[in-house]
Design an enzyme around this catalytic site. Structure first.
Site, PDB file in Angstrom:
ATOM      1  N   ARG A 104     -17.790   5.434 -33.606  1.00 21.07           N
ATOM      2  CA  ARG A 104     -17.307   4.252 -33.883  1.00 21.07           C
ATOM      3  C   ARG A 104     -16.241   4.038 -34.834  1.00 21.07           C
ATOM      4  O   ARG A 104     -15.360   3.433 -35.082  1.00 21.07           O
ATOM      5  CB  ARG A 104     -18.548   3.470 -34.304  1.00 21.07           C
ATOM      6  N   TYR A 210     -21.232  13.247 -25.718  1.00 24.21           N
ATOM      7  CA  TYR A 210     -20.724  13.728 -26.780  1.00 24.21           C
ATOM      8  C   TYR A 210     -19.820  12.745 -27.527  1.00 24.21           C
ATOM      9  O   TYR A 210     -19.109  12.021 -26.623  1.00 24.21           O
ATOM     10  CB  TYR A 210     -19.672  14.839 -26.734  1.00 24.21           C
ATOM     11  N   ASP A 290     -17.764 -10.506 -30.015  1.00 23.88           N
ATOM     12  CA  ASP A 290     -19.177 -11.300 -30.094  1.00 23.88           C
ATOM     13  C   ASP A 290     -19.439 -12.374 -30.578  1.00 23.88           C
ATOM     14  O   ASP A 290     -20.487 -13.123 -30.354  1.00 23.88           O
ATOM     15  CB  ASP A 290     -19.845 -10.076 -31.156  1.00 23.88           C
TER      16      ASP A 290
HETATM   17  C1  LIG Z   1     -26.530  -0.255 -29.371  1.00 25.59           C
HETATM   18  C2  LIG Z   1     -25.045  -0.732 -29.133  1.00 25.59           C
HETATM   19  C3  LIG Z   1     -24.019   0.035 -28.373  1.00 25.59           C
HETATM   20  C4  LIG Z   1     -22.913  -0.446 -28.108  1.00 25.59           C
HETATM   21  N1  LIG Z   1     -21.926   0.320 -27.403  1.00 25.59           N
HETATM   22  C5  LIG Z   1     -20.914  -0.249 -27.023  1.00 25.59           C
HETATM   23  C6  LIG Z   1     -19.960   0.703 -26.272  1.00 25.59           C
HETATM   24  O1  LIG Z   1     -19.988   1.788 -26.017  1.00 25.59           O
HETATM   25  N2  LIG Z   1     -18.769   0.181 -25.766  1.00 25.59           N
HETATM   26  C7  LIG Z   1     -18.374  -1.028 -26.103  1.00 25.59           C
HETATM   27  O2  LIG Z   1     -17.298  -1.425 -25.663  1.00 25.59           O
HETATM   28  N3  LIG Z   1     -19.302  -1.842 -27.034  1.00 25.59           N
HETATM   29  C8  LIG Z   1     -20.597  -1.441 -27.312  1.00 25.59           C
HETATM   30  N4  LIG Z   1     -21.347  -2.257 -28.047  1.00 25.59           N
HETATM   31  C9  LIG Z   1     -20.889  -3.431 -28.425  1.00 25.59           C
HETATM   32  C10 LIG Z   1     -19.727  -3.754 -29.562  1.00 25.59           C
HETATM   33  O3  LIG Z   1     -20.351  -2.873 -30.705  1.00 25.59           O
HETATM   34  C11 LIG Z   1     -19.741  -5.037 -29.961  1.00 25.59           C
HETATM   35  O4  LIG Z   1     -19.512  -5.668 -29.087  1.00 25.59           O
HETATM   36  C12 LIG Z   1     -18.424  -5.163 -30.876  1.00 25.59           C
HETATM   37  O5  LIG Z   1     -18.486  -4.341 -32.027  1.00 25.59           O
HETATM   38  C13 LIG Z   1     -18.051  -6.448 -31.323  1.00 25.59           C
HETATM   39  O6  LIG Z   1     -16.748  -6.630 -31.860  1.00 25.59           O
HETATM   40  P1  LIG Z   1     -16.440  -7.979 -32.883  1.00 25.59           P
HETATM   41  O7  LIG Z   1     -15.178  -7.397 -33.489  1.00 25.59           O
HETATM   42  O8  LIG Z   1     -16.790  -9.062 -32.034  1.00 25.59           O
HETATM   43  O9  LIG Z   1     -17.825  -8.044 -33.894  1.00 25.59           O
HETATM   44  P2  LIG Z   1     -17.908  -6.843 -35.001  1.00 25.59           P
HETATM   45  O10 LIG Z   1     -17.725  -5.568 -34.553  1.00 25.59           O
HETATM   46  O11 LIG Z   1     -19.717  -7.040 -35.197  1.00 25.59           O
HETATM   47  O12 LIG Z   1     -17.462  -7.516 -36.147  1.00 25.59           O
HETATM   48  C14 LIG Z   1     -17.660  -8.617 -36.898  1.00 25.59           C
HETATM   49  C15 LIG Z   1     -17.009  -8.470 -38.243  1.00 25.59           C
HETATM   50  O13 LIG Z   1     -17.183  -9.840 -38.939  1.00 25.59           O
HETATM   51  C16 LIG Z   1     -17.460  -9.775 -40.147  1.00 25.59           C
HETATM   52  N5  LIG Z   1     -18.103 -10.846 -40.552  1.00 25.59           N
HETATM   53  C17 LIG Z   1     -19.348 -11.474 -40.273  1.00 25.59           C
HETATM   54  N6  LIG Z   1     -19.575 -12.646 -40.751  1.00 25.59           N
HETATM   55  C18 LIG Z   1     -18.602 -12.922 -41.504  1.00 25.59           C
HETATM   56  C19 LIG Z   1     -18.034 -14.069 -42.572  1.00 25.59           C
HETATM   57  N7  LIG Z   1     -18.887 -15.140 -42.808  1.00 25.59           N
HETATM   58  N8  LIG Z   1     -16.860 -13.851 -43.257  1.00 25.59           N
HETATM   59  C20 LIG Z   1     -16.112 -12.732 -43.215  1.00 25.59           C
HETATM   60  N9  LIG Z   1     -16.623 -11.520 -42.194  1.00 25.59           N
HETATM   61  C21 LIG Z   1     -17.656 -11.786 -41.437  1.00 25.59           C
HETATM   62  C22 LIG Z   1     -18.766  -8.572 -40.191  1.00 25.59           C
HETATM   63  O14 LIG Z   1     -18.983  -8.083 -41.401  1.00 25.59           O
HETATM   64  C23 LIG Z   1     -18.027  -7.518 -39.251  1.00 25.59           C
HETATM   65  O15 LIG Z   1     -16.894  -6.521 -39.729  1.00 25.59           O
HETATM   66  C24 LIG Z   1     -22.483  -1.773 -28.495  1.00 25.59           C
HETATM   67  C25 LIG Z   1     -23.208  -2.444 -29.282  1.00 25.59           C
HETATM   68  C26 LIG Z   1     -24.920  -2.020 -29.539  1.00 25.59           C
HETATM   69  C27 LIG Z   1     -25.662  -2.890 -30.509  1.00 25.59           C
END
Ligand SMILES: Cc1cc2nc3c(=O)[nH]c(=O)nc-3n(C[C@H](O)[C@H](O)[C@H](O)COP(=O)(O)OP(=O)(O)OC[C@H]3O[C@@H](n4cnc5c(N)ncnc54)[C@H](O)[C@@H]3O)c2cc1C
Length: 383
Positions: A104, A210, A290
């Site tokens: 990651r 991997y 998300d």
């Molecule tokens: C076990 C597992 C395995 C996964 N494997 C995969 C995979 O193989 N392939 C894939 O595509 N996806 C995978 N995912 C899903 C993926 O991790 C998430 O969907 C992705 O990280 C979402 O990205 P995002 O930017 O929306 O949210 P996030 O990556 O969660 O980022 C949100 C950011 O917002 C910040 N934040 C939160 N609240 C605030 C606030 N109030 N003020 C300022 N900042 C804030 C957080 O600190 C964080 O940095 C997996 C998830 C899990 C749980």
């Protein structure tokens, strides 16, 4: 395009991808992240051709190719017997982009490298938003404020931006957890194979691959019922008990047991999801990733769809030349939501590619840079 300012809340995979795509169309971007530093979270991530096409467009495909593992196939096997139920070879020509597995932190670092360091503001936890007179004011926990023409909430499954514009609620936790670990392949007595393998049990599974081109690191992630009631907002750092994990997979094939036997320790995540939201935007504030479509990790599409969102959002904003931001957000949601809602549902059911020969082209063949914006993005019902 009229120079518009955009504030992105959250520097995760979706937020950083959006920072890159919005800068590409000439917007002035600032990113506000609550964490005070970026930690190297021990986990792997799969990037399928649909998200690799977006990453190609923001210039990091080559960097990821140099370090990542390119699995031969999606391989699905029965947990105890090892019988193959479905295998989909993933040559690059199939969906015109590679399928890569990586750490990651490699993906996050590559995304971070696409934007200037001085637009990322760490230690800025959003607490409030106020829209007035064509401008949005952001308030942070440290008492500071910022303003922008529009705001993108890319703040993850516990999104406060979503709470503000849609209303608060709790994510769904169906009593399952994911154990995970990344560890040196040198600890193993065998090769784990050329594919990304998902081993299916009756009420649990494990995915193993991997994370490096050199095959130097092994990663696994599971889904198992969790008898205890725990759920944590800070789930990335919660430790799991490796003996409990091994016991949970006692009846699995010896190749699985060999991986769990070699793994020195593990973490655990609560698996969270939500129903599709009634809307993704309110005025000049929109959600991405998300924050608007959290899903179980079973299709490996959470980050991938967040990255797709980033490309489509930029295309919609570019089309209005920075003028009618609310219209651009409505068009973005209309195109994206049917697709992400279907992915949320299939992911929740955990049926993707378990067996059979169902179509995968609508998912992996989608091209967020070129798909027609005035119709819903490809999704299973339309496939
Ligand atoms: C076990 C597992 C395995 C996964 N494997 C995969 C995979 O193989 N392939 C894939 O595509 N996806 C995978 N995912 C899903 C993926 O991790 C998430 O969907 C992705 O990280 C979402 O990205 P995002 O930017 O929306 O949210 P996030 O990556 O969660 O980022 C949100 C950011 O917002 C910040 N934040 C939160 N609240 C605030 C606030 N109030 N003020 C300022 N900042 C804030 C957080 O600190 C964080 O940095 C997996 C998830 C899990 C749980």
């Amino acid at each position: 395009m009229r120079k518009r300012s955009i504030a992105i809340v959250g520097a995760g995979m979706g937020g950083l991808a959006a920072a890159a795509t919005l800068r590409q169309i000439g917007m002035e971007v600032q990113v506000y992240e609550q964490a005070s530093r970026f930690a190297r979270i021990g986990a792997g991530i799969q990037m399928m051709p649909n998200s690799m096409k977006v990453l190609r467009g923001i210039g990091i495909e080559q960097r990821l190719r140099e370090t990542s593992f390119a699995p031969y196939s999606h391989l699905n096997r029965i947990g105890d017997t090892g019988e193959i139920t479905r295998e989909l070879p993933m040559p690059e020509g199939l969906y015109n982009a590679p399928y890569l597995c990586m750490h990651r932190a490699e993906l996050h670092g590559a995304l971070l490298s696409t934007v200037p360091a001085d637009i990322i503001h760490l230690g800025r936890k959003l607490t409030g938003l106020d829209q007035a007179a064509g401008c949005v004011t952001l308030s942070f926990a440290d008492g500071t404020k910022a303003s922008a023409d529009a705001v993108i909430g890319a703040d993850g499954v516990h999104s406060i931006v979503r709470d503000i514009i849609v209303g608060p609620d709790e994510p769904i936790h169906k009593g399952r957890i994911a154990y995970r670990a990344v560890f040196p392949a040198a600890l193993m007595d065998r090769d784990i194979g050329r594919s990304r393998t998902k081993w299916w049990g009756t009420d649990r599974h494990i995915v193993i691959y991997y994370t490096t081109k050199a095959r130097s690191e092994v990663y696994f992630v599971t889904s198992v019922p969790e008898p205890g009631e725990w759920i944590t907002r800070e789930s990335w750092s919660a430790k799991g008990d490796v003996n409990e994990l091994r016991a949970a997979y006692e009846g699995f094939h010896e190749d699985v047991r060999a991986v769990l036997g070699a793994c020195p320790d593990c973490h655990k995540w609560a698996i969270l999801e939500r129903e599709p939201l009634p809307r993704w935007s309110d005025g000049r504030v929109a959600l991405l990733g998300d924050a608007c479509h959290p899903m179980t990790p079973y299709m490996a599409q959470g980050a991938a769809t967040s990255i797709e969102d980033a490309a489509v959002l930029a295309r919609c904003l570019k089309a209005v030349d920075g003028e009618d931001i609310e219209d651009a957000f409505a068009r973005y949601e209309a195109h994206r939501k049917p697709r992400t809602s279907v992915v949320q549902a299939i992911s929740s059911a955990n049926t993707w590619m378990r067996e059979g020969s169902g179509d995968t082209s609508w998912l992996y063949g989608y091209d967020a840079w070129n798909a027609p914006l005035d119709e819903p993005a490809a999704h299973a019902a339309a496939a």
